[in-house]
Motif scaffolding. Structure first.
Motif, PDB file in Angstrom:
ATOM      1  N   ARG A 211       0.818  -1.161   0.228  1.00 17.83           N
ATOM      2  CA  ARG A 211      -0.007  -0.061  -0.123  1.00 17.83           C
ATOM      3  C   ARG A 211       0.885   1.186   0.048  1.00 17.83           C
ATOM      4  NH1 ARG A 211      -4.521   1.692   4.445  1.00 17.83           N
ATOM      5  NH2 ARG A 211      -5.388   3.668   3.497  1.00 17.83           N
ATOM      6  N   ALA A 212       0.591   2.327  -0.700  1.00 16.39           N
ATOM      7  CA  ALA A 212       1.197   3.514  -0.768  1.00 16.39           C
ATOM      8  C   ALA A 212       0.241   4.875  -0.961  1.00 16.39           C
ATOM      9  CB  ALA A 212       2.257   3.336  -1.948  1.00 16.39           C
ATOM     10  N   ILE A 213       0.668   5.846  -0.525  1.00 17.42           N
ATOM     11  CA  ILE A 213       0.027   7.042  -0.788  1.00 17.42           C
ATOM     12  C   ILE A 213       0.643   8.119  -1.243  1.00 17.42           C
ATOM     13  CG2 ILE A 213       0.470   8.074   1.722  1.00 17.42           C
ATOM     14  CD1 ILE A 213      -2.148   9.016   1.815  1.00 17.42           C
ATOM     15  N   TRP A 214       0.179   8.544  -2.339  1.00 18.89           N
ATOM     16  CA  TRP A 214       0.892   9.738  -3.023  1.00 18.89           C
ATOM     17  C   TRP A 214       0.301  11.192  -2.772  1.00 18.89           C
ATOM     18  CZ3 TRP A 214       0.769   4.936  -5.172  1.00 18.89           C
ATOM     19  CH2 TRP A 214       1.870   4.511  -5.966  1.00 18.89           C
ATOM     20  N   ILE A 215       0.832  12.038  -2.254  1.00 20.78           N
ATOM     21  CA  ILE A 215       0.392  13.390  -2.063  1.00 20.78           C
ATOM     22  C   ILE A 215       0.882  14.645  -2.939  1.00 20.78           C
ATOM     23  CG2 ILE A 215       0.138  15.353  -0.089  1.00 20.78           C
ATOM     24  CD1 ILE A 215       0.095  13.121   1.846  1.00 20.78           C
ATOM     25  N   LYS A 216       0.228  15.267  -3.530  1.00 19.46           N
ATOM     26  CA  LYS A 216       0.723  16.372  -4.335  1.00 19.46           C
ATOM     27  C   LYS A 216       1.054  17.706  -3.477  1.00 19.46           C
ATOM     28  CE  LYS A 216      -2.071  18.635  -7.173  1.00 19.46           C
ATOM     29  NZ  LYS A 216      -2.937  18.786  -8.553  1.00 19.46           N
ATOM     30  N   GLN A 217       2.401  18.170  -3.556  1.00 19.32           N
ATOM     31  CA  GLN A 217       2.680  19.227  -3.137  1.00 19.32           C
ATOM     32  C   GLN A 217       3.456  20.335  -4.185  1.00 19.32           C
ATOM     33  OE1 GLN A 217       5.224  17.832   0.090  1.00 19.32           O
ATOM     34  NE2 GLN A 217       3.462  17.142   1.240  1.00 19.32           N
ATOM     35  N   GLN A 218       3.228  21.584  -3.638  1.00 12.98           N
ATOM     36  CA  GLN A 218       3.800  22.700  -4.400  1.00 12.98           C
ATOM     37  C   GLN A 218       5.366  22.854  -4.171  1.00 12.98           C
ATOM     38  OE1 GLN A 218       1.589  26.097  -4.729  1.00 12.98           O
ATOM     39  NE2 GLN A 218       2.887  27.398  -6.032  1.00 12.98           N
ATOM     40  N   SER A 219       6.230  22.816  -5.120  1.00  7.51           N
ATOM     41  CA  SER A 219       7.377  22.857  -4.955  1.00  7.51           C
ATOM     42  C   SER A 219       7.937  24.403  -5.017  1.00  7.51           C
ATOM     43  CB  SER A 219       8.459  22.289  -6.262  1.00  7.51           C
ATOM     44  OG  SER A 219       9.687  22.697  -6.144  1.00  7.51           O
ATOM     45  N   SER A 220       8.597  24.845  -3.781  1.00  5.69           N
ATOM     46  CA  SER A 220       9.253  26.141  -3.717  1.00  5.69           C
ATOM     47  C   SER A 220      10.099  26.588  -4.542  1.00  5.69           C
ATOM     48  CB  SER A 220       9.636  26.126  -2.349  1.00  5.69           C
ATOM     49  OG  SER A 220      10.913  25.525  -1.914  1.00  5.69           O
ATOM     50  N   ALA A 221      10.791  25.627  -5.450  1.00  8.35           N
ATOM     51  CA  ALA A 221      11.984  26.095  -6.121  1.00  8.35           C
ATOM     52  C   ALA A 221      11.419  26.460  -7.449  1.00  8.35           C
ATOM     53  CB  ALA A 221      12.746  24.598  -6.365  1.00  8.35           C
ATOM     54  N   ASP A 222      10.525  25.806  -8.118  1.00  5.12           N
ATOM     55  CA  ASP A 222       9.952  26.253  -9.592  1.00  5.12           C
ATOM     56  C   ASP A 222       8.435  26.753  -9.585  1.00  5.12           C
ATOM     57  OD1 ASP A 222       9.204  23.717  -9.299  1.00  5.12           O
ATOM     58  OD2 ASP A 222      10.392  22.943 -10.940  1.00  5.12           O
ATOM     59  N   ASP A 223       7.914  26.410  -8.461  1.00  8.97           N
ATOM     60  CA  ASP A 223       6.450  26.620  -8.216  1.00  8.97           C
ATOM     61  C   ASP A 223       5.509  25.749  -8.963  1.00  8.97           C
ATOM     62  OD1 ASP A 223       4.396  28.239  -7.474  1.00  8.97           O
ATOM     63  OD2 ASP A 223       4.088  29.590  -9.211  1.00  8.97           O
ATOM     64  N   GLN A 224       6.218  24.556  -9.229  1.00  2.02           N
ATOM     65  CA  GLN A 224       5.499  23.520  -9.846  1.00  2.02           C
ATOM     66  C   GLN A 224       5.072  22.443  -8.927  1.00  2.02           C
ATOM     67  OE1 GLN A 224       4.986  23.181 -13.267  1.00  2.02           O
ATOM     68  NE2 GLN A 224       5.690  25.517 -13.377  1.00  2.02           N
ATOM     69  N   HIS A 225       4.138  21.455  -9.012  1.00  2.00           N
ATOM     70  CA  HIS A 225       3.774  20.556  -8.233  1.00  2.00           C
ATOM     71  C   HIS A 225       4.468  19.272  -8.265  1.00  2.00           C
ATOM     72  CE1 HIS A 225      -0.027  22.841  -8.628  1.00  2.00           C
ATOM     73  NE2 HIS A 225       0.153  22.779  -7.327  1.00  2.00           N
ATOM     74  N   VAL A 226       4.715  18.766  -7.314  1.00  2.80           N
ATOM     75  CA  VAL A 226       5.351  17.417  -7.240  1.00  2.80           C
ATOM     76  C   VAL A 226       4.831  16.476  -6.202  1.00  2.80           C
ATOM     77  CG1 VAL A 226       7.685  18.392  -7.480  1.00  2.80           C
ATOM     78  CG2 VAL A 226       6.865  18.124  -5.401  1.00  2.80           C
ATOM     79  N   TRP A 227       5.100  15.114  -6.716  1.00  2.87           N
ATOM     80  CA  TRP A 227       4.239  14.119  -6.033  1.00  2.87           C
ATOM     81  C   TRP A 227       5.264  13.511  -4.848  1.00  2.87           C
ATOM     82  CZ3 TRP A 227      -0.747  13.023  -6.084  1.00  2.87           C
ATOM     83  CH2 TRP A 227      -1.602  13.682  -7.134  1.00  2.87           C
ATOM     84  N   HIS A 228       4.898  13.297  -3.732  1.00  3.87           N
ATOM     85  CA  HIS A 228       5.512  12.494  -2.725  1.00  3.87           C
ATOM     86  C   HIS A 228       4.811  11.313  -2.349  1.00  3.87           C
ATOM     87  CE1 HIS A 228       8.385  15.862  -1.907  1.00  3.87           C
ATOM     88  NE2 HIS A 228       7.278  16.773  -2.109  1.00  3.87           N
ATOM     89  N   LYS A 229       5.581  10.137  -2.357  1.00  2.00           N
ATOM     90  CA  LYS A 229       5.135   8.888  -2.340  1.00  2.00           C
ATOM     91  C   LYS A 229       5.458   8.505  -0.736  1.00  2.00           C
ATOM     92  CE  LYS A 229       5.332   4.007  -3.702  1.00  2.00           C
ATOM     93  NZ  LYS A 229       6.049   2.913  -4.532  1.00  2.00           N
ATOM     94  N   GLN A 230       4.603   7.649  -0.056  1.00  2.00           N
ATOM     95  CA  GLN A 230       5.052   7.214   1.040  1.00  2.00           C
ATOM     96  C   GLN A 230       4.437   5.652   1.337  1.00  2.00           C
ATOM     97  OE1 GLN A 230       3.752   9.063   4.601  1.00  2.00           O
ATOM     98  NE2 GLN A 230       4.675   7.895   6.121  1.00  2.00           N
ATOM     99  N   ASP A 231       5.430   4.631   1.516  1.00  2.00           N
ATOM    100  CA  ASP A 231       4.739   3.429   1.330  1.00  2.00           C
ATOM    101  C   ASP A 231       3.948   3.229   3.203  1.00  2.00           C
ATOM    102  OD1 ASP A 231       5.711   2.423  -0.806  1.00  2.00           O
ATOM    103  OD2 ASP A 231       7.570   2.268  -0.182  1.00  2.00           O
ATOM    104  N   LEU A 232       3.123   2.449   3.193  1.00  2.00           N
ATOM    105  CA  LEU A 232       2.103   2.213   4.163  1.00  2.00           C
ATOM    106  C   LEU A 232       1.839   0.818   4.538  1.00  2.00           C
ATOM    107  CD1 LEU A 232      -0.671   5.020   3.446  1.00  2.00           C
ATOM    108  CD2 LEU A 232       1.400   5.194   4.664  1.00  2.00           C
ATOM    109  N   ASN A 233       1.431   0.731   5.755  1.00  2.00           N
ATOM    110  CA  ASN A 233       0.864  -0.859   5.979  1.00  2.00           C
ATOM    111  C   ASN A 233      -0.410  -1.090   5.313  1.00  2.00           C
ATOM    112  OD1 ASN A 233       2.963  -1.269   7.765  1.00  2.00           O
ATOM    113  ND2 ASN A 233       2.120  -0.303   9.554  1.00  2.00           N
ATOM    114  N   PRO A 234      -0.495  -2.442   4.777  1.00  2.00           N
ATOM    115  CA  PRO A 234      -1.809  -2.669   4.011  1.00  2.00           C
ATOM    116  C   PRO A 234      -2.815  -2.765   5.046  1.00  2.00           C
ATOM    117  CG  PRO A 234      -0.066  -4.121   3.446  1.00  2.00           C
ATOM    118  CD  PRO A 234       0.584  -3.501   4.602  1.00  2.00           C
TER     119      PRO A 234
END
Length: 234
Positions: A211-234
């Motif tokens: 199981r994993a979760i992806w969260i979209k966050q805004q990058s402070s460097a270029d004002d673009q959105h980046v996706w951060h992934k975190q693995d979770l327990n199922p």
């Protein structure tokens, strides 16, 4: 039925009988001759996985979509996922202007889309805010997209939008008005496009127990959105 020619490499060809084709498609990444290869958009891992599920079969486009009613209780229904705006993670849905969904979204414009695929044992839960694109929307890009999505519908679906233009879904029964129109190439006011700006994805794969979760966050460097992934327990 004659055998089908398959290409496994630059020069390797095999012939198989059609009844065996469905089993092989699930296992081998070959190309079928005389069949258009669908180009999958580049994006985060979750989108690639979801696109593979959606492209596997036409019936896979159906998803469950949850909104919040005006009284705070949940509402869920099955809808057809029309895909994504190219090069984005903005999902497209369609709905009737007189359905309950517009009033729900006026109060709380966040939805959750759930897709379960039994064949691959994968579940996708997409959350994000919705932009409702109606006949009066001023966003030219979204308005053009609304017209394009409407034109992609087959003739029976197009006529249905006109015949049912005054019938509010979920209300007491009214007989449809079968009318002819010379405006079938233009989306009627009853046709709404819902643009879901996916902000979070919860993914589960039962077969691999992951199981994993992806969260979209805004990058402070270029004002673009980046996706951060975190693995979770199922």
């Amino acid at each position: 039925m004659p055998p089908i020619c398959l290409q496994l490499g630059r020069s390797s060809l095999i012939l198989i009988q059609a009844p065996n084709l469905s089993r092989l498609i699930r296992r081998w990444p070959f190309k079928l001759h005389n069949q258009t290869t669908m180009k999958r958009p580049e994006g985060p891992d979750w989108q690639t996985k979801l696109q593979q599920v959606l492209y596997a079969a036409a019936e896979n486009k159906f998803v469950q979509v949850a909104t919040v009613r005006e009284d705070g209780t949940p509402a869920c229904r099955t809808m057809g996922l029309a895909g994504f705006i190219p090069a984005t993670q903005q999902a497209l849905l369609q709905t009737h202007a007189k359905s309950y969904k517009p009033s729900h979204l006026a109060k709380n414009n966040w939805v959750e889309i759930c897709k379960w695929n039994a064949a691959s044992q994968q579940q996708f839960r997409l959350r994000g805010p919705v932009t409702v694109v109606d006949a009066d929307s001023k966003n030219e890009a979204f308005q053009s997209l609304r017209q394009q999505e409407y034109k992609r519908l087959g003739t029976p679906s197009v006529l249905q939008w006109y015949h049912n233009a005054d019938r509010a879904p979920g209300k007491p029964f009214q007989s449809p008005v079968h009318q002819t129109t010379d405006q079938q190439d233009k989306a009627p006011p009853s046709f709404l496009l819902l643009v879901v700006d996916v902000a979070e994805v919860d993914y589960v794969h039962l077969e691999s127990d992951t199981r994993a979760i992806w969260i979209k966050q805004q990058s402070s460097a270029d004002d673009q959105h980046v996706w951060h992934k975190q693995d979770l327990n199922p």
